[in-house]
Write a protein that holds these residues in place. Sequence first.
Motif, PDB file in Angstrom:
ATOM      1  N   TYR A  56      34.454  96.468  39.563  1.00 57.88           N
ATOM      2  CA  TYR A  56      33.563  95.309  39.687  1.00 57.88           C
ATOM      3  C   TYR A  56      33.985  94.525  40.914  1.00 57.88           C
ATOM      4  O   TYR A  56      35.023  93.854  40.914  1.00 57.88           O
ATOM      5  N   ALA A  57      33.187  94.605  41.966  1.00 59.81           N
ATOM      6  CA  ALA A  57      33.545  93.975  43.236  1.00 59.81           C
ATOM      7  C   ALA A  57      32.802  92.660  43.468  1.00 59.81           C
ATOM      8  O   ALA A  57      33.335  91.738  44.096  1.00 59.81           O
ATOM      9  N   PHE A  58      31.549  92.583  42.984  1.00 61.62           N
ATOM     10  CA  PHE A  58      30.738  91.382  43.244  1.00 61.62           C
ATOM     11  C   PHE A  58      29.647  91.314  42.193  1.00 61.62           C
ATOM     12  O   PHE A  58      28.829  92.236  42.071  1.00 61.62           O
ATOM     13  N   TRP A  63      26.797  85.200  43.796  1.00 64.48           N
ATOM     14  CA  TRP A  63      25.983  84.573  44.854  1.00 64.48           C
ATOM     15  C   TRP A  63      26.087  83.051  44.799  1.00 64.48           C
ATOM     16  O   TRP A  63      25.717  82.363  45.747  1.00 64.48           O
ATOM     17  N   LYS A  64      26.558  82.505  43.675  1.00 70.88           N
ATOM     18  CA  LYS A  64      26.712  81.048  43.554  1.00 70.88           C
ATOM     19  C   LYS A  64      27.854  80.515  44.413  1.00 70.88           C
ATOM     20  O   LYS A  64      28.017  79.303  44.544  1.00 70.88           O
ATOM     21  N   ARG A  65      28.680  81.404  44.963  1.00 73.25           N
ATOM     22  CA  ARG A  65      29.835  80.942  45.746  1.00 73.25           C
ATOM     23  C   ARG A  65      29.402  80.437  47.122  1.00 73.25           C
ATOM     24  O   ARG A  65      28.298  80.712  47.560  1.00 73.25           O
ATOM     25  N   PRO A  66      30.293  79.726  47.830  1.00 72.27           N
ATOM     26  CA  PRO A  66      29.930  79.202  49.156  1.00 72.27           C
ATOM     27  C   PRO A  66      29.476  80.333  50.080  1.00 72.27           C
ATOM     28  O   PRO A  66      30.052  81.433  50.044  1.00 72.27           O
ATOM     29  N   ASP A 132      26.636  93.243  43.609  1.00 69.27           N
ATOM     30  CA  ASP A 132      25.433  92.545  43.104  1.00 69.27           C
ATOM     31  C   ASP A 132      25.040  93.171  41.764  1.00 69.27           C
ATOM     32  O   ASP A 132      23.887  93.542  41.544  1.00 69.27           O
ATOM     33  N   TYR A 133      26.031  93.271  40.896  1.00 69.12           N
ATOM     34  CA  TYR A 133      25.842  93.933  39.608  1.00 69.12           C
ATOM     35  C   TYR A 133      25.733  92.908  38.476  1.00 69.12           C
ATOM     36  O   TYR A 133      26.480  91.919  38.442  1.00 69.12           O
TER      37      TYR A 133
END
Length: 211
Positions: A56-58, A63-66, A132-133
């Motif tokens: 699990y990379a992202f 996407w809520k991160r800066p 983006d999972y």
Amino acid sequence: MSQSSSLHVAIVMDGNGRWAGRRGLPRVAGHRAGAEAVRRTVEAAPDSRVTALTLYAFSADNWKRPPGEVAALMRLFARYLRTETPRLAAHGVRLELIGRRDRLPLPLVAAIDAAERATARGARLHLRLAVDYSSRWAIAAGVILPDVDLLIRTGGEQRLSDFLLWECAYAELYFTPTMWPDFGAAQLAAAVAEFRARERRFGGLPEVAAG
Ligand code: IPE
Ligand code: IPE
Ligand code: MG
């Protein structure tokens, strides 16, 4: 059951930011160190008889991160794919990206396509990178992976964060306080050793009682 010839390990690679913070470094330095941990863990996987590794990379929620951190992560993924693909292919690793692709930067999508093509014949280890999972999204879309045998989460948190909810129905769960950049061959071997010592019953009875 735990001695069967296929072993699907899934890892929530958590703790990069805290690892960096403790060293007075920016979060992105933790992500760079995290990429090194991915290299070590992938290389060590066959020695622990891992046949499939899902990382699990992202998450879709990341996407809520800066924007700066997100952009740095996207560049890091593309760089990892470009630099690692020849090694992965040479070592019989088949790489596949899982997750949505329609929201990723185009250079990353191009790097994904190239890496998947170049490693398509790998038969030693099936490496899936989740970018983006969202497991809820995957279930709704009908995209289901093989069952997970062992789910590892680093970084001390004890939750799934929308990762492989369906596939972890009977997964053995392993939580470690180790931050992801400190993970490697020894930590993977320890997790797999604990997994092999556990008794999986899948709703049945212990082997001794079942006769
Ligand atoms: C995991 O590390 C990597 C990603 C989620 C992209 P974090 O960035 O979540 O690190 P912590 O949890 O803030 O330490
Ligand atoms: C989960 O880590 C996602 C990845 C490791 C890619 P997070 O750091 O995003 O999870 P939460 O927010 O602590 O649940
Ligand atoms: Mg985190």
